[in-house]
Design a protein around this motif. Structure first.
Motif, PDB file in Angstrom:
ATOM      1  N   ALA A 100       0.847  -1.206   0.000  1.00 53.15           N
ATOM      2  CA  ALA A 100       0.000   0.000   0.000  1.00 53.15           C
ATOM      3  C   ALA A 100       0.873   1.244   0.000  1.00 53.15           C
ATOM      4  O   ALA A 100       0.641   2.196  -0.768  1.00 53.15           O
ATOM      5  CB  ALA A 100      -0.920  -0.007   1.222  1.00 53.15           C
ATOM      6  N   ARG A 101       1.915   1.229   0.856  1.00 55.54           N
ATOM      7  CA  ARG A 101       2.809   2.401   0.936  1.00 55.54           C
ATOM      8  C   ARG A 101       3.562   2.587  -0.385  1.00 55.54           C
ATOM      9  O   ARG A 101       3.702   3.706  -0.874  1.00 55.54           O
ATOM     10  CB  ARG A 101       3.793   2.225   2.104  1.00 55.54           C
ATOM     11  CG  ARG A 101       4.689   3.431   2.304  1.00 55.54           C
ATOM     12  CD  ARG A 101       5.437   3.417   3.629  1.00 55.54           C
ATOM     13  NE  ARG A 101       6.310   2.273   3.734  1.00 55.54           N
ATOM     14  CZ  ARG A 101       6.212   1.332   4.697  1.00 55.54           C
ATOM     15  NH1 ARG A 101       5.287   1.424   5.623  1.00 55.54           N
ATOM     16  NH2 ARG A 101       7.045   0.317   4.738  1.00 55.54           N
ATOM     17  N   LYS A 102       4.026   1.479  -0.984  1.00 55.56           N
ATOM     18  CA  LYS A 102       4.772   1.550  -2.252  1.00 55.56           C
ATOM     19  C   LYS A 102       3.923   2.194  -3.357  1.00 55.56           C
ATOM     20  O   LYS A 102       4.386   3.063  -4.092  1.00 55.56           O
ATOM     21  CB  LYS A 102       5.200   0.133  -2.660  1.00 55.56           C
ATOM     22  CG  LYS A 102       6.017   0.058  -3.940  1.00 55.56           C
ATOM     23  CD  LYS A 102       6.576  -1.354  -4.127  1.00 55.56           C
ATOM     24  CE  LYS A 102       7.320  -1.476  -5.458  1.00 55.56           C
ATOM     25  NZ  LYS A 102       6.496  -1.946  -6.545  1.00 55.56           N
ATOM     26  N   ALA A 103       2.651   1.772  -3.465  1.00 55.83           N
ATOM     27  CA  ALA A 103       1.760   2.331  -4.498  1.00 55.83           C
ATOM     28  C   ALA A 103       1.532   3.824  -4.251  1.00 55.83           C
ATOM     29  O   ALA A 103       1.560   4.631  -5.183  1.00 55.83           O
ATOM     30  CB  ALA A 103       0.433   1.578  -4.508  1.00 55.83           C
ATOM     31  N   GLU A 104       1.327   4.191  -2.985  1.00 53.59           N
ATOM     32  CA  GLU A 104       1.057   5.606  -2.661  1.00 53.59           C
ATOM     33  C   GLU A 104       2.301   6.455  -2.884  1.00 53.59           C
ATOM     34  O   GLU A 104       2.208   7.605  -3.342  1.00 53.59           O
ATOM     35  CB  GLU A 104       0.563   5.716  -1.216  1.00 53.59           C
ATOM     36  CG  GLU A 104      -0.104   7.030  -0.876  1.00 53.59           C
ATOM     37  CD  GLU A 104      -1.346   7.334  -1.717  1.00 53.59           C
ATOM     38  OE1 GLU A 104      -1.365   8.408  -2.351  1.00 53.59           O
ATOM     39  OE2 GLU A 104      -2.286   6.515  -1.756  1.00 53.59           O
ATOM     40  N   GLU A 105       3.479   5.903  -2.592  1.00 53.44           N
ATOM     41  CA  GLU A 105       4.724   6.663  -2.814  1.00 53.44           C
ATOM     42  C   GLU A 105       4.962   6.890  -4.310  1.00 53.44           C
ATOM     43  O   GLU A 105       5.423   7.953  -4.723  1.00 53.44           O
ATOM     44  CB  GLU A 105       5.912   5.921  -2.177  1.00 53.44           C
ATOM     45  CG  GLU A 105       5.974   6.114  -0.658  1.00 53.44           C
ATOM     46  CD  GLU A 105       7.000   5.207   0.020  1.00 53.44           C
ATOM     47  OE1 GLU A 105       7.535   4.287  -0.652  1.00 53.44           O
ATOM     48  OE2 GLU A 105       7.250   5.420   1.226  1.00 53.44           O
ATOM     49  N   GLU A 106       4.642   5.866  -5.129  1.00 51.68           N
ATOM     50  CA  GLU A 106       4.795   6.021  -6.582  1.00 51.68           C
ATOM     51  C   GLU A 106       3.828   7.097  -7.098  1.00 51.68           C
ATOM     52  O   GLU A 106       4.192   7.928  -7.933  1.00 51.68           O
ATOM     53  CB  GLU A 106       4.529   4.676  -7.288  1.00 51.68           C
ATOM     54  CG  GLU A 106       4.980   4.689  -8.734  1.00 51.68           C
ATOM     55  CD  GLU A 106       4.708   3.382  -9.486  1.00 51.68           C
ATOM     56  OE1 GLU A 106       4.558   3.464 -10.720  1.00 51.68           O
ATOM     57  OE2 GLU A 106       4.623   2.309  -8.858  1.00 51.68           O
ATOM     58  N   ALA A 107       2.595   7.073  -6.568  1.00 48.92           N
ATOM     59  CA  ALA A 107       1.606   8.096  -6.963  1.00 48.92           C
ATOM     60  C   ALA A 107       2.089   9.486  -6.551  1.00 48.92           C
ATOM     61  O   ALA A 107       1.935  10.463  -7.296  1.00 48.92           O
ATOM     62  CB  ALA A 107       0.258   7.785  -6.318  1.00 48.92           C
TER      63      ALA A 107
END
Length: 315
Positions: A228-235
């Motif tokens: 979840a954190r990885k996806a949000e950081e990429e966004a």
């Protein structure tokens, strides 16, 4: 005489109507919902008048449907789901009236898919997720046909990606996580192809951000906090790229959302504090600009910031 002048008048009114729709889009991006609704309503009034003189004109019908759709989007953002749904239904009926005279079969089907997808948004807003899934699947089937027939136009591939993302998000809400993963993988492939091919295109960037946010929600449903954190950081990297223009209200709101989500997902106290301070700074900029009172997302941002500032103590 009048015979020579009348077509020029029609053309002038058509140009005015198109310009009013663009002004409505701009006002909406700036969070000025009241002004946006007026622009869309005036644009629709002009098109209705043109159609009284030229019944069945496909271009006037197209522009009228777009005006209805824009005004409905604002109503939905304001929480008036019945009003929005009524206008989306008018937009769909208008698009279908165009069908027999449309000079462009695949663009016609694209328009239908677009408006049906809005009915899915309205159904989702009223909590009717099964209806939303049904509308979304219907729009997706049309969009697939369009892209199979005409794979080049980015407009068509953009809608196909957005519909996969919406359907995936609905599956997350209803707990169908395998189906959600399938839809969101397809959305991500399409979003990356568009955004990587044109890195400064704001619409493509926004679609990729929305897809990554849906993947973050899926990861949270799967209790996978690192994913979840990885996806949000990429966004957030994308948001920072597009929000370099501090006057772009749409991307400043996106950036605000990202800081609020990462505040929740980040484990480091230092990063948590930075996200809090960045979110507060964006909200203060909106307040200074005097453009936040009628902006529902900004008002919601203040609410979230107040909620998280109470229990959390910073070193």
């Amino acid at each position: 005489g009048f015979q020579r002048w009348a077509p020029d008048l029609d053309e002038a009114q058509q140009l005015l109507s198109t310009d009013l729709t663009k002004q409505g889009d701009l006002a909406r991006q700036e969070g000025k919902q009241g002004a946006a609704k007026q622009f869309y309503a005036e644009s629709a009034r002009i098109q209705e008048e043109l159609l009284r003189r030229h019944p069945g004109n496909p271009e006037y019908l197209r522009q009228l449907a777009i005006s209805y759709d824009g005004r409905a989007d604002v109503l939905l953002e304001e929480g008036d789901e019945p009003g929005a749904r009524s206008l989306y239904e008018k937009a769909l009926s208008t698009v279908r009236q165009r069908s027999s005279k449309a000079p462009d079969e695949w663009y016609q089907r694209y328009l239908e898919a677009l408006v049906i997808s809005r009915l899915a948004d309205a159904a989702r807003a009223r909590g009717a997720n099964q209806d939303a899934e049904k509308f979304c699947a219907q729009a997706l089937a049309l969009a697939r046909l369009v892209v199979a027939a005409e794979p080049q136009p980015t407009l068509y591939r953009l809608l196909l990606g957005q519909l996969n993302e919406r359907l995936g998000s609905l599956y997350v809400q209803s707990g169908h996580l395998l189906e959600a993963r399938r839809s969101l993988d397809q959305a991500l492939t399409l979003a990356h192809a568009l955004a990587d091919g044109d890195p400064d295109n704001r619409r493509h960037g926004l679609m990729l951000v929305q897809t990554l946010m849906a993947i973050r929600r899926l990861a949270e449903a799967e209790r996978d906090r690192p994913a979840a954190r990885k996806a949000e950081e990429e966004a957030q990297k994308l948001r920072l790229h597009f929000a370099a223009d501090r006057d772009d209200a749409l991307w400043q709101r996106e950036l605000l959302d990202g800081h609020l989500h990462l505040f929740r997902l980040t484990d480091s106290a230092e990063a948590t504090r930075a996200h809090f301070e960045n979110a507060e700074s964006i909200l203060l900029d909106f307040q200074r600009a005097g453009s936040w009172e009628n902006d529902l997302r900004v008002a919601d941002g203040w609410k979230k910031l107040r909620e998280i500032s109470e229990p959390k103590s910073f070193p």
